[in-house]
Design a protein around this motif. Sequence first.
Motif, short mmCIF file in Angstrom:
data_model
loop_
_atom_site.label_atom_id
_atom_site.label_comp_id
_atom_site.label_asym_id
_atom_site.label_seq_id
_atom_site.Cartn_x
_atom_site.Cartn_y
_atom_site.Cartn_z
N GLN A 10 0.83 -1.20 0.00
CA GLN A 10 0.00 0.00 0.00
C GLN A 10 0.87 1.26 0.00
N ALA A 11 1.94 1.25 0.78
CA ALA A 11 2.83 2.41 0.84
C ALA A 11 3.54 2.60 -0.50
N ALA A 12 3.96 1.51 -1.12
CA ALA A 12 4.62 1.60 -2.42
C ALA A 12 3.69 2.18 -3.48
N ALA A 13 2.39 1.93 -3.33
CA ALA A 13 1.40 2.44 -4.28
C ALA A 13 0.92 3.85 -3.91
N GLY A 14 1.48 4.42 -2.84
CA GLY A 14 1.09 5.77 -2.43
C GLY A 14 -0.17 5.84 -1.59
N ARG A 15 -0.60 4.70 -1.05
CA ARG A 15 -1.78 4.66 -0.19
C ARG A 15 -1.35 4.39 1.24
#
Length: 79
Positions: A10-15
Amino acid sequence: MPAAPHTLPQAAAGRSEGLDLDVPEIDFVALSKSFGVEAYRVTEPDELAERVRDSPLNRRLCLFDVPISRTPQSRLNYG
């Protein structure tokens, strides 16, 4: 058991689940005032500095709702 990844998907996807409080938008100023707490929405750095400087003079609990951006703003001029 597989090895843990270095980043969360999720963090890698900007979420940032549970941290992005934008949908639905919460009116923190109105919510705070409904509990008797003084509150302001502050969008300019100079205004924030002024309100923080003056807040101890009021001797009351106060909330500052400050929108943030994930991208640097030219107004801050860090360097």
